[in-house]
Design a protein around this motif. Sequence first.
Motif, PDB file in Angstrom:
ATOM      1  N   ILE A   1       0.860  -1.197   0.000  1.00  0.00           N
ATOM      2  CA  ILE A   1       0.000   0.000   0.000  1.00  0.00           C
ATOM      3  C   ILE A   1       0.889   1.237   0.000  1.00  0.00           C
ATOM      4  CG2 ILE A   1      -1.774   1.298   1.233  1.00  0.00           C
ATOM      5  CD1 ILE A   1      -2.675  -1.255   2.495  1.00  0.00           C
TER       6      ILE A   1
ATOM      7  N   GLY B   1     -19.601   1.023   5.496  1.00  0.00           N
ATOM      8  CA  GLY B   1     -19.072   1.045   4.139  1.00  0.00           C
ATOM      9  C   GLY B   1     -20.124   0.846   3.060  1.00  0.00           C
TER      10      GLY B   1
ATOM     11  N   LEU C   1     -15.812  -4.383  -1.683  1.00  0.00           N
ATOM     12  CA  LEU C   1     -15.166  -4.545  -0.370  1.00  0.00           C
ATOM     13  C   LEU C   1     -16.212  -4.678   0.736  1.00  0.00           C
ATOM     14  CD1 LEU C   1     -12.350  -1.878  -0.667  1.00  0.00           C
ATOM     15  CD2 LEU C   1     -12.189  -4.316  -1.098  1.00  0.00           C
TER      16      LEU C   1
ATOM     17  N   ILE D   1      -6.484   4.686  -3.719  1.00  0.00           N
ATOM     18  CA  ILE D   1      -5.792   3.528  -4.286  1.00  0.00           C
ATOM     19  C   ILE D   1      -6.457   3.105  -5.595  1.00  0.00           C
ATOM     20  CG2 ILE D   1      -5.296   1.081  -3.928  1.00  0.00           C
ATOM     21  CD1 ILE D   1      -5.011   1.655  -0.969  1.00  0.00           C
ATOM     22  N   ALA D   2      -7.777   3.127  -5.604  1.00  0.00           N
ATOM     23  CA  ALA D   2      -8.483   2.573  -6.767  1.00  0.00           C
ATOM     24  C   ALA D   2      -8.525   3.528  -7.943  1.00  0.00           C
ATOM     25  CB  ALA D   2      -9.906   2.197  -6.362  1.00  0.00           C
TER      26      ALA D   2
ATOM     27  N   GLN E   1     -16.138   3.929  -8.357  1.00  0.00           N
ATOM     28  CA  GLN E   1     -15.668   3.914  -6.970  1.00  0.00           C
ATOM     29  C   GLN E   1     -16.710   3.254  -6.080  1.00  0.00           C
ATOM     30  OE1 GLN E   1     -12.834   4.489  -5.918  1.00  0.00           O
ATOM     31  NE2 GLN E   1     -11.809   6.177  -6.927  1.00  0.00           N
TER      32      GLN E   1
ATOM     33  N   MET F   1     -16.364  -0.429  -6.533  1.00  0.00           N
ATOM     34  CA  MET F   1     -15.195  -0.909  -5.794  1.00  0.00           C
ATOM     35  C   MET F   1     -15.526  -1.033  -4.305  1.00  0.00           C
ATOM     36  SD  MET F   1     -12.245  -1.829  -6.542  1.00  0.00           S
ATOM     37  CE  MET F   1     -11.752  -2.882  -5.202  1.00  0.00           C
ATOM     38  N   MET F   2     -16.182   0.015  -3.798  1.00  0.00           N
ATOM     39  CA  MET F   2     -16.526   0.010  -2.381  1.00  0.00           C
ATOM     40  C   MET F   2     -17.549  -1.078  -2.069  1.00  0.00           C
ATOM     41  SD  MET F   2     -15.892   1.226   0.478  1.00  0.00           S
ATOM     42  CE  MET F   2     -15.006   2.758   0.427  1.00  0.00           C
TER      43      MET F   2
ATOM     44  N   LEU G   1      -6.521  -3.725  -3.815  1.00  0.00           N
ATOM     45  CA  LEU G   1      -7.646  -3.729  -2.867  1.00  0.00           C
ATOM     46  C   LEU G   1      -8.281  -5.111  -2.790  1.00  0.00           C
ATOM     47  CD1 LEU G   1      -9.297  -0.333  -3.739  1.00  0.00           C
ATOM     48  CD2 LEU G   1      -8.157  -0.944  -1.620  1.00  0.00           C
TER      49      LEU G   1
ATOM     50  N   VAL H   1      -9.277   4.226   0.206  1.00  0.00           N
ATOM     51  CA  VAL H   1      -9.694   3.260  -0.809  1.00  0.00           C
ATOM     52  C   VAL H   1      -9.857   3.948  -2.159  1.00  0.00           C
ATOM     53  CG1 VAL H   1     -11.527   1.696  -1.502  1.00  0.00           C
ATOM     54  CG2 VAL H   1     -10.790   1.768   0.873  1.00  0.00           C
TER      55      VAL H   1
ATOM     56  N   PRO I   1     -13.448   6.492   3.866  1.00  0.00           N
ATOM     57  CA  PRO I   1     -13.290   5.707   2.633  1.00  0.00           C
ATOM     58  C   PRO I   1     -12.226   6.267   1.693  1.00  0.00           C
ATOM     59  CG  PRO I   1     -15.215   7.101   2.462  1.00  0.00           C
ATOM     60  CD  PRO I   1     -14.630   7.358   3.818  1.00  0.00           C
TER      61      PRO I   1
ATOM     62  N   LEU J   1     -14.418   1.816   6.675  1.00  0.00           N
ATOM     63  CA  LEU J   1     -14.791   2.055   5.281  1.00  0.00           C
ATOM     64  C   LEU J   1     -15.914   3.084   5.193  1.00  0.00           C
ATOM     65  CD1 LEU J   1     -14.785  -1.499   3.674  1.00  0.00           C
ATOM     66  CD2 LEU J   1     -13.148   0.337   3.343  1.00  0.00           C
TER      67      LEU J   1
END
Lengths: 626, 528
Positions: free
Chosen positions: B47, B392, B336, B475-476, B329, B332-333, B84, B472, B469, B465
């Motif tokens: 990371i 999240g 997770l 990164i994404a 996004q 992606m969330m 992720l 995340v 958030p 999350l």
Amino acid sequence: MPTYFAIIPGFPLLSFLLLALFGNKMPKNLAIAIGTGLTAVSLLITFVIGIEFISSGLPEGGAWNVTLWHWINTGGFAADISFRLDALSLIFCFVITFVGFLILVYSVEFMGNDEGFTRFFAYMNLFIGSMLILVLADNLLLLYLGWEGVGLCSYLLIGFWYKEPANDAAARKAFVITRIGDTAMIIGLFLLFLSFGTLNINDLMQQASVKWVAGSPLAVISALLLLGGAIGKSAQFPLQTWLPDAMAGPSPVSALIHAATMVTAGVYLIARTHVLFALAPVVHTLVAVIGAITLLMAGFSALTQHDLKRILAYSTISQIGYMFVALGVGAWQAGIFHFMIHAFFKALLFLSGGAVILLLQEEHDIFKMGGLRKLMPAVFITFLAGSASLSALPLITAGFYSKDQILWYSFSADNGNLWLWIASIVGAFITSLYTFRMVFLVFYGEAKTLPSRLPGRLMTVPLTILAVLSLIGGFVEFAQPFGHVHLFSRLLSKALPAVVLIRSENWEPLFEVISAIISLSGIYFAYLLFLKKVPLAEKLYNVRIAEFFFKGWQSDWLYEVLFVKPYKWVAEINKNDFMDYFNRLLAWITLFFNRSLSPTQNGKLRLYIMALTIGIVLILTYMMRQ
Amino acid sequence: MILVYLIIILLTGGVLAWITSRWNRMLPRIISFLAVLIDLLITINLIGKERIDAHKQWIIDYSQAWIPHFGINLHLALDGLSLLLLLLTFFLGLLSVLISWKEINERVGFFHFNLLWTLSGIVGVFLSLDLFLFYFFWELMLVPMYLLIAIWGHENRTYASYKFFLYTQASGLIMFISILVLYFIHGANGGTYTFDYLQLLGTPMAISTSMILMLGFLAAFLVKLPVVPLHNWLPDAHSEAPTAGSLILAGLLLKTGAYGLIRFAVPLFPEASAIFAPVGMTLGVLGILYGAKLAFAQTDLKRLIAYTSVSHMGFVILGVYAFNQIAYQGVMMQILAHGISTGALFIIAGQLIERLHHRDIDQMGGLWSKMPVMGGVALVFSMASLGLPGLGNFIAEFLVLSGTFNSNVLMACLASLGLILATVYSLRIMQKIFYCQPKGNLELADLNLREKIVAGSIIIVIVFLGLFPQPVFNIAEPALDKTIKIKSEQNYVPLTNSDNNRNLNPLILKDFEIKSDPIKVLFKYSGK
């Protein structure tokens, strides 16, 4: 600019965390200290901040901002965990922490012997914390976080005594119905974000007034969607059905839901986004109409109830209806003023009503009470103060000053008209009628159920404080004919626009007199019907429509038939998912061929040869045909 | 090379666990735990690297010839998206070892072998940039998962495992045909026959061909996701699998479908995806509403949770076909948050089965008074499942819906109704299990320390999350941008706030020169 106001929601939330994590191992006194003390800290900070805020002489529209951290920032969407304090938020913060704290103190005695004592205080603090986030949020997404947190807490607290299935049903009903409104609201959020690229309330309101003309379709739709959220939380027609059932929770919960938190969230949202409603005149008028319809419907229902808390619940729906009328006619400040006064007297009524119910061993039926005036005088006096304020008894109660403003503006403000006034004045008559029906039946006449004990000081002190405020709380704001005290509206004028009158102010004294007479005559009627017991009373309550009112205008039944039953039916008949039959069919076909062909493989040589020969013959025939 | 190690550690860990189980039953557990933990630590260590190398497309890019004759490479690469997903994989992997500690007592070694090999297949899927390798891993995760269900599952495990295997195997084969056709088209047009993803990107072909090939890929991904009406394997597989199996199925296997859409289906076939978008969104909405309705009707707890997955994964496909950063996004969330929160619900279901020995929620009730801690944990995850802000799942659903609203208002509004239905079924979970009068007089033990650690760590992650958030997203973002850029270069529709642009038709399609007929090429080549 002091930024420490951002920790106001922090203390109740901290209290929730501590109680939720360590509550079951904690000694009870520590739990009490955490459960009530941390909210008291918030209250103190609100006081200090309030004084600082008022003395800082902020200009109009002035506010303090503080950003704690960036929450979401991606792809052009940004929302922060950030708070904004202006006069409107300040008033709400004050009412929430003050009334909330008194309710917590009261609960220490009320819930003293309950096995879920710490759980109760954890939920209550989460409730207060969420509501504080809601009123302090500077963007709609954070407001939505508080908004849903409030919904969750109402669910947890209404169903607090979870062993009773009815309580849980009421809790779920509250959550689901408010969630319907919330879903409308969140679609409104999408629309606002798409239109302006931000969810910051202040930016939104500024851009909206620049980019949208009054009555433009997008403005109307987004105002309508936000209104959907507001009527869900504030239990207005047609989403009002959850609130009467919500009294399944302990009485302090009802006090909190009805007075300081939850149901006033809708009022706050509309006041907060008033620019949007001003841009959508149709929806703005609709707010007033919904308020008027609701206040009448709920008033009539309250007249017929037997359950003390149910009467109070309907009365809340009706009083919030008044606030909606005020907001709808553009009397923003009057609406918020009535919110504050209502918080005092409604908390008082629920707490003293709760005391009655508790001390009579869970007796809810007002017809089985009576004569309590002498048996529990302290509760009687405070309940009377609350009732007087609710019925807007002229001059000496705070309710008079707040409600009569609304009555007057419903006629005289630029969005007001005669019909709204008539609805409100009829509602006022009903209000004092059902209020004093309660008073006379519960506290006068002969005693039918005897109280087990008298309330302790932890209960009577909060009651007394609220009673005093219910009477004198109105002196911060006098109606025009009585003097020139406008402390409240002067403070609020920094956040909300002043009301625009279309009728002459000279009429106002006349209207004051009319509403005073109406209020008093309602009480007199109650006296005739329920204390003197004139024969008319029996007849009035035996008409068929009373049953209709009693059942809340059959709206529960309607929703049951329209939504609940069909959904359950569809769910039940397709429990096993008809799409799965396709797979079963495939499996069945495979199995069928397997079963029908596998006997051919049986080891009998002559059959094999026969099949072979037939096959060859068929193939040869086919080939020779060409 | 580090990416290869990640896979090798899991593979050897699995073999070791199997071997050592002859001597001691604790050893496989400890070995598996350590293997996954090492991988998790390695990944955590990665990371932040993506910020240093912002100009590079990949954080780590490893390529080694495998079967050069056919243009097959051992090409593994890591970007924010896969990073992720690896974190999620190892986190859930760790949990699945922990929750099997007491539950699995038969053939412990072989169980952990299968567990780790499934995980390594999943890791491979998330890392492969060679389509042949991708397909290899896609199948690798399938077989041990099948065994997990078939050997350690509940009563109806044979039926469920067959169904799972047939569905995924058949759909995987369809994808493999598409991969092959793509390989030949690329080779015939440009001369290089390769399975390399980066080279295959932008392969010119007729829109009809690209449509057919994309549908082949979608077959595999949409079955895994799953999308109504291809979802029927899921409730059976989820409800019959052992707890760790359900956790991996819901938390990870479904996500490979989502990953496939973002990494392969949309970038390889951008125009076809644009045409398919309305259909994809409709399928998403259908899944959200239909899954929620079915979840509400179930009385088998694990089946109920399985159907909530169908509903929640509807948001994924909805967001994928919205083609903008906000929705991506959100997807992606959702990957997770759903992986963690639904996994948590399955863990709770597993704990209940361990104590009550049945899954029928009609026979439960009033458990709060006996297990308040478990009740509190279940409350958090019911709330996550209905999308309560602060957790999240809310961020995910809000962003998906908000992004979808930008591209298709109607679909977003319909999907929002799912929020109400989610409330209805989530509250039903709490009501049936924890509220009302207790039935029977069982003495039940509340969560023990190991279970509390598991539950606590999941709650911390889901709240993190929900409130923080941003890491995340950071990164994404570059990884998701790649997909969106490829898509938008084909038919660029700027995402603006003005109302006029929204009515533009996004499907301005270019006609591509048809250089060769794919089917002919296929026959010609195979004839040689």
